[in-house]
Write a protein that holds these residues in place. Structure first.
Motif, PDB file in Angstrom:
ATOM      1  N   ILE A   1       2.736   3.385  -8.556  1.00  0.00           N
ATOM      2  CA  ILE A   1       2.384   2.081  -9.134  1.00  0.00           C
ATOM      3  C   ILE A   1       2.076   1.034  -8.056  1.00  0.00           C
ATOM      4  CG2 ILE A   1       3.316   0.122 -10.448  1.00  0.00           C
ATOM      5  CD1 ILE A   1       4.749   2.215 -12.210  1.00  0.00           C
ATOM      6  N   LYS A   2       2.932   0.947  -7.045  1.00  0.00           N
ATOM      7  CA  LYS A   2       2.742  -0.116  -6.035  1.00  0.00           C
ATOM      8  C   LYS A   2       1.421   0.052  -5.281  1.00  0.00           C
ATOM      9  CE  LYS A   2       7.146  -2.253  -5.255  1.00  0.00           C
ATOM     10  NZ  LYS A   2       8.282  -1.423  -5.707  1.00  0.00           N
ATOM     11  N   PRO A   3       1.173   1.220  -4.658  1.00  0.00           N
ATOM     12  CA  PRO A   3      -0.117   1.366  -3.969  1.00  0.00           C
ATOM     13  C   PRO A   3      -1.299   1.276  -4.930  1.00  0.00           C
ATOM     14  CG  PRO A   3       1.117   3.447  -3.937  1.00  0.00           C
ATOM     15  CD  PRO A   3       2.033   2.403  -4.455  1.00  0.00           C
ATOM     16  N   ALA A   4      -1.138   1.796  -6.138  1.00  0.00           N
ATOM     17  CA  ALA A   4      -2.247   1.760  -7.105  1.00  0.00           C
ATOM     18  C   ALA A   4      -2.620   0.321  -7.418  1.00  0.00           C
ATOM     19  CB  ALA A   4      -1.856   2.503  -8.382  1.00  0.00           C
ATOM     20  N   HIS A   5      -1.606  -0.512  -7.679  1.00  0.00           N
ATOM     21  CA  HIS A   5      -1.883  -1.905  -8.034  1.00  0.00           C
ATOM     22  C   HIS A   5      -2.524  -2.641  -6.854  1.00  0.00           C
ATOM     23  CE1 HIS A   5      -1.593  -5.440 -10.495  1.00  0.00           C
ATOM     24  NE2 HIS A   5      -1.166  -6.101  -9.432  1.00  0.00           N
ATOM     25  N   GLN A   6      -2.070  -2.307  -5.662  1.00  0.00           N
ATOM     26  CA  GLN A   6      -2.581  -2.989  -4.465  1.00  0.00           C
ATOM     27  C   GLN A   6      -4.085  -2.752  -4.272  1.00  0.00           C
ATOM     28  OE1 GLN A   6      -1.028  -5.215  -2.744  1.00  0.00           O
ATOM     29  NE2 GLN A   6      -2.699  -5.495  -1.269  1.00  0.00           N
ATOM     30  N   THR A   7      -4.606  -1.644  -4.816  1.00  0.00           N
ATOM     31  CA  THR A   7      -6.050  -1.364  -4.651  1.00  0.00           C
ATOM     32  C   THR A   7      -6.915  -2.389  -5.373  1.00  0.00           C
ATOM     33  OG1 THR A   7      -6.219   0.059  -6.607  1.00  0.00           O
ATOM     34  CG2 THR A   7      -5.646   1.147  -4.516  1.00  0.00           C
ATOM     35  N   SER A   8      -6.306  -3.225  -6.238  1.00  0.00           N
ATOM     36  CA  SER A   8      -7.126  -4.224  -6.942  1.00  0.00           C
ATOM     37  C   SER A   8      -7.430  -5.419  -6.043  1.00  0.00           C
ATOM     38  CB  SER A   8      -6.426  -4.682  -8.227  1.00  0.00           C
ATOM     39  OG  SER A   8      -5.199  -5.317  -7.913  1.00  0.00           O
ATOM     40  N   ALA A   9      -6.790  -5.482  -4.877  1.00  0.00           N
ATOM     41  CA  ALA A   9      -7.075  -6.576  -3.940  1.00  0.00           C
ATOM     42  C   ALA A   9      -8.503  -6.433  -3.428  1.00  0.00           C
ATOM     43  CB  ALA A   9      -6.092  -6.525  -2.774  1.00  0.00           C
ATOM     44  N   ARG A  10      -9.140  -7.567  -3.119  1.00  0.00           N
ATOM     45  CA  ARG A  10     -10.533  -7.530  -2.661  1.00  0.00           C
ATOM     46  C   ARG A  10     -10.614  -7.239  -1.175  1.00  0.00           C
ATOM     47  NH1 ARG A  10     -13.998 -11.987  -5.448  1.00  0.00           N
ATOM     48  NH2 ARG A  10     -13.775 -11.278  -7.571  1.00  0.00           N
ATOM     49  N   TYR A  11     -10.566  -5.980  -0.813  1.00  0.00           N
ATOM     50  CA  TYR A  11     -10.708  -5.603   0.588  1.00  0.00           C
ATOM     51  C   TYR A  11     -12.192  -5.617   0.959  1.00  0.00           C
ATOM     52  CZ  TYR A  11      -5.872  -3.942   0.456  1.00  0.00           C
ATOM     53  OH  TYR A  11      -4.503  -3.865   0.334  1.00  0.00           O
ATOM     54  N   PRO A  12     -12.505  -5.927   2.240  1.00  0.00           N
ATOM     55  CA  PRO A  12     -13.904  -5.832   2.664  1.00  0.00           C
ATOM     56  C   PRO A  12     -14.386  -4.389   2.554  1.00  0.00           C
ATOM     57  CG  PRO A  12     -12.511  -6.784   4.398  1.00  0.00           C
ATOM     58  CD  PRO A  12     -11.599  -6.327   3.313  1.00  0.00           C
ATOM     59  N   GLU A  13     -15.714  -4.231   2.529  1.00  0.00           N
ATOM     60  CA  GLU A  13     -16.312  -2.918   2.292  1.00  0.00           C
ATOM     61  C   GLU A  13     -15.861  -1.864   3.309  1.00  0.00           C
ATOM     62  OE1 GLU A  13     -20.538  -3.002   2.266  1.00  0.00           O
ATOM     63  OE2 GLU A  13     -20.699  -0.963   1.476  1.00  0.00           O
ATOM     64  N   ASP A  14     -15.664  -2.309   4.573  1.00  0.00           N
ATOM     65  CA  ASP A  14     -15.322  -1.330   5.610  1.00  0.00           C
ATOM     66  C   ASP A  14     -13.824  -1.038   5.693  1.00  0.00           C
ATOM     67  OD1 ASP A  14     -14.686  -3.801   6.528  1.00  0.00           O
ATOM     68  OD2 ASP A  14     -15.537  -3.555   8.538  1.00  0.00           O
ATOM     69  N   VAL A  15     -13.043  -1.631   4.794  1.00  0.00           N
ATOM     70  CA  VAL A  15     -11.607  -1.301   4.756  1.00  0.00           C
ATOM     71  C   VAL A  15     -11.372  -0.369   3.576  1.00  0.00           C
ATOM     72  CG1 VAL A  15      -9.280  -2.212   4.389  1.00  0.00           C
ATOM     73  CG2 VAL A  15     -10.930  -3.500   5.764  1.00  0.00           C
ATOM     74  N   SER A  16     -10.830   0.822   3.863  1.00  0.00           N
ATOM     75  CA  SER A  16     -10.565   1.776   2.790  1.00  0.00           C
ATOM     76  C   SER A  16      -9.222   1.452   2.149  1.00  0.00           C
ATOM     77  CB  SER A  16     -10.539   3.198   3.341  1.00  0.00           C
ATOM     78  OG  SER A  16     -10.036   4.065   2.337  1.00  0.00           O
ATOM     79  N   GLU A  17      -9.217   1.376   0.816  1.00  0.00           N
ATOM     80  CA  GLU A  17      -7.950   1.149   0.106  1.00  0.00           C
ATOM     81  C   GLU A  17      -7.000   2.326   0.323  1.00  0.00           C
ATOM     82  OE1 GLU A  17     -10.907   0.627  -1.214  1.00  0.00           O
ATOM     83  OE2 GLU A  17     -10.955  -1.441  -1.936  1.00  0.00           O
ATOM     84  N   PHE A  18      -7.518   3.487   0.664  1.00  0.00           N
ATOM     85  CA  PHE A  18      -6.640   4.622   0.977  1.00  0.00           C
ATOM     86  C   PHE A  18      -5.779   4.265   2.184  1.00  0.00           C
ATOM     87  CE2 PHE A  18      -9.785   6.985  -1.491  1.00  0.00           C
ATOM     88  CZ  PHE A  18      -8.998   7.889  -2.184  1.00  0.00           C
ATOM     89  N   GLU A  19      -6.447   3.809   3.246  1.00  0.00           N
ATOM     90  CA  GLU A  19      -5.704   3.457   4.458  1.00  0.00           C
ATOM     91  C   GLU A  19      -4.806   2.247   4.212  1.00  0.00           C
ATOM     92  OE1 GLU A  19      -8.524   3.182   7.708  1.00  0.00           O
ATOM     93  OE2 GLU A  19      -9.215   5.172   7.095  1.00  0.00           O
ATOM     94  N   ALA A  20      -5.346   1.248   3.511  1.00  0.00           N
ATOM     95  CA  ALA A  20      -4.588   0.017   3.284  1.00  0.00           C
ATOM     96  C   ALA A  20      -3.318   0.264   2.470  1.00  0.00           C
ATOM     97  CB  ALA A  20      -5.466  -1.014   2.591  1.00  0.00           C
ATOM     98  N   THR A  21      -3.334   1.265   1.595  1.00  0.00           N
ATOM     99  CA  THR A  21      -2.178   1.472   0.708  1.00  0.00           C
ATOM    100  C   THR A  21      -1.361   2.708   1.070  1.00  0.00           C
ATOM    101  OG1 THR A  21      -3.468   2.797  -0.845  1.00  0.00           O
ATOM    102  CG2 THR A  21      -3.407   0.420  -1.237  1.00  0.00           C
ATOM    103  N   GLY A  22      -1.859   3.515   1.986  1.00  0.00           N
ATOM    104  CA  GLY A  22      -1.109   4.707   2.399  1.00  0.00           C
ATOM    105  C   GLY A  22      -1.347   5.912   1.515  1.00  0.00           C
ATOM    106  N   LEU A  23      -2.285   5.823   0.581  1.00  0.00           N
ATOM    107  CA  LEU A  23      -2.598   6.996  -0.243  1.00  0.00           C
ATOM    108  C   LEU A  23      -3.497   7.953   0.558  1.00  0.00           C
ATOM    109  CD1 LEU A  23      -3.144   5.145  -3.636  1.00  0.00           C
ATOM    110  CD2 LEU A  23      -1.269   6.703  -3.073  1.00  0.00           C
ATOM    111  N   THR A  24      -3.452   9.235   0.184  1.00  0.00           N
ATOM    112  CA  THR A  24      -4.122  10.249   0.997  1.00  0.00           C
ATOM    113  C   THR A  24      -5.419  10.735   0.346  1.00  0.00           C
ATOM    114  OG1 THR A  24      -1.887  10.972   1.518  1.00  0.00           O
ATOM    115  CG2 THR A  24      -3.682  12.392   2.291  1.00  0.00           C
ATOM    116  N   VAL A  25      -6.459  10.805   1.162  1.00  0.00           N
ATOM    117  CA  VAL A  25      -7.767  11.293   0.695  1.00  0.00           C
ATOM    118  C   VAL A  25      -7.731  12.812   0.595  1.00  0.00           C
ATOM    119  CG1 VAL A  25     -10.171  11.570   1.411  1.00  0.00           C
ATOM    120  CG2 VAL A  25      -9.046   9.372   1.713  1.00  0.00           C
TER     121      VAL A  25
END
Ligand SMILES: Cc1cc2nc3c(=O)[nH]c(=O)nc-3n(C[C@H](O)[C@H](O)[C@H](O)COP(=O)(O)O)c2cc1C
Length: 202
Positions: free
Chosen positions: A92-116
């Motif tokens: 839930i925590k990392p998932a919700h954090q992906t709704s933040a407006r990150y710039p295009e070159d920032v991956s929400e995977f890296e920003a939230t610690g989820l794995t590709v």
């Protein structure tokens, strides 16, 4: 009380967003994974994924107006693929954090610690930690003219799922998978099965 459309139109902006968003009932909780032509991965939380049809197997979701950068939309249009990854209670925590407006070159995977995670068939990233994952090919989009939102339809090309959570008749045991459900834009809930009903006849 009866709340008129006039009162709704006069509600404070965020109050109205919360009110209308929770009125539809509990919704599906998904992370949509995409990749842009430069290889930057993107991940965003969506609560509007629905079943569109089973033959061919189709799913769709509603996209906010694209008059501001919407990475999910632009990536899907650029390469034609996306993944839908169920949100489990531990995500839930990392998932919700992906709704933040990150710039295009920032991956929400890296920003939230989820794995590709990738498969051969789908040119889009899956969330490794998610228990139920669906790989889709973009097939159609519809613009809702009244508010410029878009309904995006994809055809399911593959499903990654533990065999033991599919019941004998094909139903997926979402509770066993730990899939959560969403109210509004900020509340994540667990569910409890009350009853399974037989096919209704007149
Ligand atoms: C719980 C929740 C549900 C959301 N559902 C949707 C949705 O169904 N459609 C949508 O366009 N945005 C939805 N959003 C907003 C997106 O997550 C947000 O705009 C995100 O920044 C989009 O990322 P992108 O620009 O990388 O695609 C939701 C946000 C939250 C917190």
């Amino acid at each position: 009380m009866i709340i008129s459309s006039d009162s709704i139109n006069h509600m404070e902006k965020f109050y109205r967003v919360n009110f209308i968003n929770s009125l539809t009932g509990f919704k599906s909780a998904s992370l949509i994974g995409t990749i842009n032509p430069n290889g930057h991965t993107n991940l965003a939380v969506f609560n509007s994924v629905i079943h569109v049809g089973a033959n061919p197997p189709l799913m769709g979701f509603l996209m906010r107006p694209v008059n501001v950068p919407r990475h999910t939309y632009h990536n899907i249009k650029a390469n034609g693929y996306f993944t839908i990854n169920h949100i489990n209670s531990n995500l839930i925590k990392p998932a919700h954090q992906t709704s933040a407006r990150y710039p295009e070159d920032v991956s929400e995977f890296e920003a939230t610690g989820l794995t590709v995670e990738y498969t051969e068939k789908i040119l889009a990233p899956y969330v490794k930690e998610s228990i139920i994952k669906i790989g889709l090919k973009f097939v159609e989009e519809f613009t809702i003219k009244t508010n410029e939102t878009k309904f995006i339809v994809g055809e399911i090309l593959e499903v990654i799922i533990p065999e033991e959570i599919i019941e004998k008749d094909g139903i997926v045991d979402l509770e066993k998978a730990g899939t959560v459900t969403i109210r509004g834009l900020d509340s994540y809930h667990e569910t409890k099965l009350l009853e399974r009903m037989p096919y209704a006849k007149p």
